[in-house]
Enzyme design. Structure first.
Site, short mmCIF file in Angstrom:
data_model
loop_
_atom_site.label_atom_id
_atom_site.label_comp_id
_atom_site.label_asym_id
_atom_site.label_seq_id
_atom_site.Cartn_x
_atom_site.Cartn_y
_atom_site.Cartn_z
N SER A 124 0.84 -1.20 0.00
CA SER A 124 0.00 0.00 0.00
C SER A 124 0.87 1.25 0.00
CB SER A 124 -0.85 -0.02 1.28
OG SER A 124 -1.41 1.24 1.52
N TYR A 148 -1.64 -1.06 10.93
CA TYR A 148 -1.95 -1.62 9.60
C TYR A 148 -0.80 -1.36 8.63
CZ TYR A 148 -3.59 -1.62 4.79
OH TYR A 148 -3.67 -1.81 3.43
N LYS A 152 2.17 -3.91 6.56
CA LYS A 152 2.53 -3.88 5.13
C LYS A 152 4.04 -3.71 4.97
CE LYS A 152 -1.46 -4.56 3.45
NZ LYS A 152 -1.74 -5.84 2.84
P1 NAD Z 1 -10.90 -6.81 1.55
O1 NAD Z 1 -11.04 -6.78 3.02
O2 NAD Z 1 -12.10 -6.54 0.73
O3 NAD Z 1 -10.28 -8.22 1.09
C1 NAD Z 1 -9.36 -8.95 1.87
C2 NAD Z 1 -9.87 -10.38 1.99
O4 NAD Z 1 -8.96 -11.14 2.79
C3 NAD Z 1 -11.24 -10.47 2.66
O5 NAD Z 1 -12.12 -11.17 1.80
C4 NAD Z 1 -10.98 -11.23 3.96
O6 NAD Z 1 -12.07 -12.06 4.31
C5 NAD Z 1 -9.73 -12.02 3.60
N1 NAD Z 1 -8.87 -12.39 4.74
C6 NAD Z 1 -8.36 -11.57 5.72
N2 NAD Z 1 -7.58 -12.27 6.55
C7 NAD Z 1 -7.57 -13.56 6.11
C8 NAD Z 1 -6.96 -14.76 6.55
N3 NAD Z 1 -6.19 -14.78 7.65
N4 NAD Z 1 -7.18 -15.90 5.86
C9 NAD Z 1 -7.96 -15.90 4.76
N5 NAD Z 1 -8.57 -14.80 4.29
C10 NAD Z 1 -8.38 -13.64 4.95
O7 NAD Z 1 -9.71 -5.81 1.17
P2 NAD Z 1 -9.29 -5.24 -0.24
O8 NAD Z 1 -9.67 -3.81 -0.30
O9 NAD Z 1 -9.74 -6.15 -1.32
O10 NAD Z 1 -7.71 -5.28 -0.08
C11 NAD Z 1 -6.94 -6.38 -0.54
C12 NAD Z 1 -5.52 -6.19 -0.09
O11 NAD Z 1 -5.02 -4.96 -0.60
C13 NAD Z 1 -5.34 -6.12 1.43
O12 NAD Z 1 -4.15 -6.78 1.78
C14 NAD Z 1 -5.23 -4.63 1.70
O13 NAD Z 1 -4.49 -4.36 2.85
C15 NAD Z 1 -4.50 -4.14 0.44
N6 NAD Z 1 -4.76 -2.72 0.15
C16 NAD Z 1 -6.05 -2.29 0.04
C17 NAD Z 1 -6.30 -0.94 -0.22
C18 NAD Z 1 -7.71 -0.43 -0.33
O14 NAD Z 1 -7.92 0.77 -0.21
N7 NAD Z 1 -8.73 -1.25 -0.55
C19 NAD Z 1 -5.23 -0.04 -0.39
C20 NAD Z 1 -3.93 -0.53 -0.29
C21 NAD Z 1 -3.71 -1.90 -0.03
C1 UD1 Z 2 -6.86 5.52 3.75
C2 UD1 Z 2 -5.99 4.89 4.80
C3 UD1 Z 2 -4.72 4.35 4.16
C4 UD1 Z 2 -5.06 3.40 3.03
C5 UD1 Z 2 -5.92 4.16 2.03
C6 UD1 Z 2 -6.27 3.27 0.86
C7 UD1 Z 2 -6.51 6.20 6.82
C8 UD1 Z 2 -6.00 7.19 7.82
N1 UD1 Z 2 -5.67 5.88 5.83
O1 UD1 Z 2 -6.15 6.60 3.24
O2 UD1 Z 2 -3.93 3.66 5.10
O3 UD1 Z 2 -3.89 2.93 2.40
O4 UD1 Z 2 -7.11 4.60 2.70
O5 UD1 Z 2 -7.60 3.17 0.62
O6 UD1 Z 2 -7.61 5.69 6.94
N2 UD1 Z 2 -12.20 12.17 3.58
C9 UD1 Z 2 -13.15 13.09 3.95
N3 UD1 Z 2 -14.31 12.60 4.52
C10 UD1 Z 2 -14.53 11.27 4.74
C11 UD1 Z 2 -13.53 10.34 4.35
C12 UD1 Z 2 -12.36 10.83 3.79
O7 UD1 Z 2 -12.98 14.28 3.76
O8 UD1 Z 2 -15.57 10.90 5.28
C13 UD1 Z 2 -10.95 12.67 2.94
C14 UD1 Z 2 -9.67 12.34 3.70
O9 UD1 Z 2 -9.38 13.35 4.61
C15 UD1 Z 2 -8.66 12.24 2.54
C16 UD1 Z 2 -9.49 11.72 1.37
O10 UD1 Z 2 -10.85 12.00 1.69
O11 UD1 Z 2 -8.20 13.52 2.21
C17 UD1 Z 2 -9.34 10.22 1.14
O12 UD1 Z 2 -9.58 9.54 2.35
P1 UD1 Z 2 -9.65 7.93 2.42
O13 UD1 Z 2 -10.56 7.43 1.37
O14 UD1 Z 2 -9.96 7.57 3.84
O15 UD1 Z 2 -8.19 7.47 2.00
P2 UD1 Z 2 -6.76 7.88 2.62
O16 UD1 Z 2 -6.88 8.86 3.69
O17 UD1 Z 2 -5.88 8.21 1.48
#
Ligand code: NAD
Ligand code: UD1
Length: 333
Positions: A124, A148, A152
């Site tokens: 991430s 979190y 990572k």
């Molecule tokens: P998500 O929660 O929708 O998907 C993650 C999945 O992993 C879920 O279905 C959950 O049930 C499963 N899981 C968790 N722990 C497990 C375990 N111990 N064994 C088996 N299954 C398990 O999340 P996502 O948004 O699809 O994210 C996927 C990956 O990308 C994650 O590792 C997350 O940290 C990373 N990531 C997500 C974002 C984002 O904003 N969505 C941003 C940066 C990185």
């Molecule tokens: C969040 C996570 C970050 C993760 C990323 C990916 C936090 C502190 N950080 O980051 O670890 O990797 O998501 O999805 O949660 N905002 C508002 N009102 C809201 C929600 C958000 O104004 O109700 C603003 C925030 O201040 C920010 C932007 O929208 O400026 C995006 O926020 P968000 O979607 O939560 O993502 P990140 O803060 O980038």
């Protein structure tokens, strides 16, 4: 190629399964459903008209994982499984370290035993902490501000060490910026439990009247309109990046970090205005104080993804907000 997708019923994993199945890959999904629903499996099958195996299990269960590796001839793994809520990780750090680290260690151990050494890992942009120089390159300094993010970063270090110890491994650590939007079918998308923390799902809930207004966290940042700027990337573009990563690790032995972002930053008000315009709907908002731990601005330098993976994003902000609204409308109940 047969790909094991951990966390494959989750938000990004499910979109990636669709791209894999629509391409030349066979897919095996493992998920413990701690943050996703079993229905997603049939939705993926409906969208792709393809069949695949699903194992409901916790990745930390070494014996069960070993059974899967003995039964299936797996060529590579995409490892999405993990817990991802920043706020919750501050409240429950042990849960986050245990789940995210133990599951990755167990996975790598079993992969090693079965000589499956190709891995794409979901990292991430959170590993960049707060950066002064934008856009952010992969070579930027790394730091985290919450458990979190630390999981990572620690996993990145573990994978680096693994590669150093045995360079038959081939590993890509994909650093996602802000994934948003949904599949065009409206069948799958981001569906957080309770009140969303992230901006796009919150805006969607306001758009359909489930929440009265959006709290905009601060309008006094040093950005173009004072609100926070992020690099939002369509989840379908992100999913496609994983196929390019698989192609790369299939041909190269390496351990590299690659940003997946668009390279363009949009402010909170850009998102609100675009959501309103594209979907012809009102999104009421109020300016409130800054959220603790938030940074002003964050967007990717996406040159490395273009150069090494031949990947760049294709979908626009209009596509992102349109698909997000389509998903929430179709899944209101
Ligand atoms: P998500 O929660 O929708 O998907 C993650 C999945 O992993 C879920 O279905 C959950 O049930 C499963 N899981 C968790 N722990 C497990 C375990 N111990 N064994 C088996 N299954 C398990 O999340 P996502 O948004 O699809 O994210 C996927 C990956 O990308 C994650 O590792 C997350 O940290 C990373 N990531 C997500 C974002 C984002 O904003 N969505 C941003 C940066 C990185
Ligand atoms: C969040 C996570 C970050 C993760 C990323 C990916 C936090 C502190 N950080 O980051 O670890 O990797 O998501 O999805 O949660 N905002 C508002 N009102 C809201 C929600 C958000 O104004 O109700 C603003 C925030 O201040 C920010 C932007 O929208 O400026 C995006 O926020 P968000 O979607 O939560 O993502 P990140 O803060 O980038």
């Amino acid at each position: 190629m047969k790909i094991l997708v951990t966390g494959g019923t989750g938000y990004i994993g499910s979109h990636t399964c669709i791209e894999l199945l629509n391409s030349r890959y066979e897919v095996i999904v493992v998920d413990n459903l701690s943050n996703s629903k079993i229905e997603v499996i049939n939705k993926i099958k409906t969208i792709t008209n393809k069949d695949f195996k699903f194992y409901e299990m916790d990745l930390r269960s070494e014996e069960e994982l070993r059974n899967i590796f003995s039964k299936e001839k797996i060529d590579a793994v995409i490892h999405f499984a993990g817990l991802k809520a920043v706020g919750e990780s501050v409240q429950k750090p042990l849960l986050y370290y245990q789940n995210n680290l133990d599951s990755t260690l167990t996975l790598c151990k079993v992969m090693n035993e079965f000589k499956v050494k190709k891995l794409v890992f979901s990292s991430s942009a959170t590993v960049y902490g707060e950066q002064k120089v934008l856009p952010i390159k992969e070579s930027a300094s790394l730091s985290t501000t919450n458990p979190y993010g630390s999981t990572k970063l620690f996993i990145e270090y573990i994978l680096d060490d693994l590669y150093k110890s045995d360079n038959e491994w081939s590993i890509i650590k994909l650093r996602y910026f802000n994934p948003v939007g949904a599949h065009e079918s409206g069948l799958i998308g981001e569906d957080p439990n309770g009140i969303p923390n992230n901006l796009m799902p919150y805006v969607s809930k306001v758009a359909i009247g489930e929440l009265p207004y959006l709290n905009v966290f601060g309008d006094d940042y040093d950005t173009k309109d004072g609100t926070g700027v992020r690099d939002y990337i369509h989840v379908v573009d992100l999913a496609k990046g994983h196929l390019k990563a698989l192609e790369y690790i299939d041909k190269n032995n390496d351990c590299i970090a690659i940003n997946l972002g668009t390279g363009t930053g949009y402010s909170v008000l850009d998102i609100v205005k675009t959501y309103e315009k594209v979907n012809n709907i009102k999104v009421p908002y109020k300016i409130t104080k800054r959220r603790d731990g938030d940074i002003a601005e964050c967007y990717a330098d996406s040159t490395k993804a273009k150069e090494l993976l031949n990947w760049s994003s294709e979908l626009s902000l209009d596509d992102m907000v349109k698909s997000a609204y389509n998903f929430i409308i179709k899944n209101k109940e």
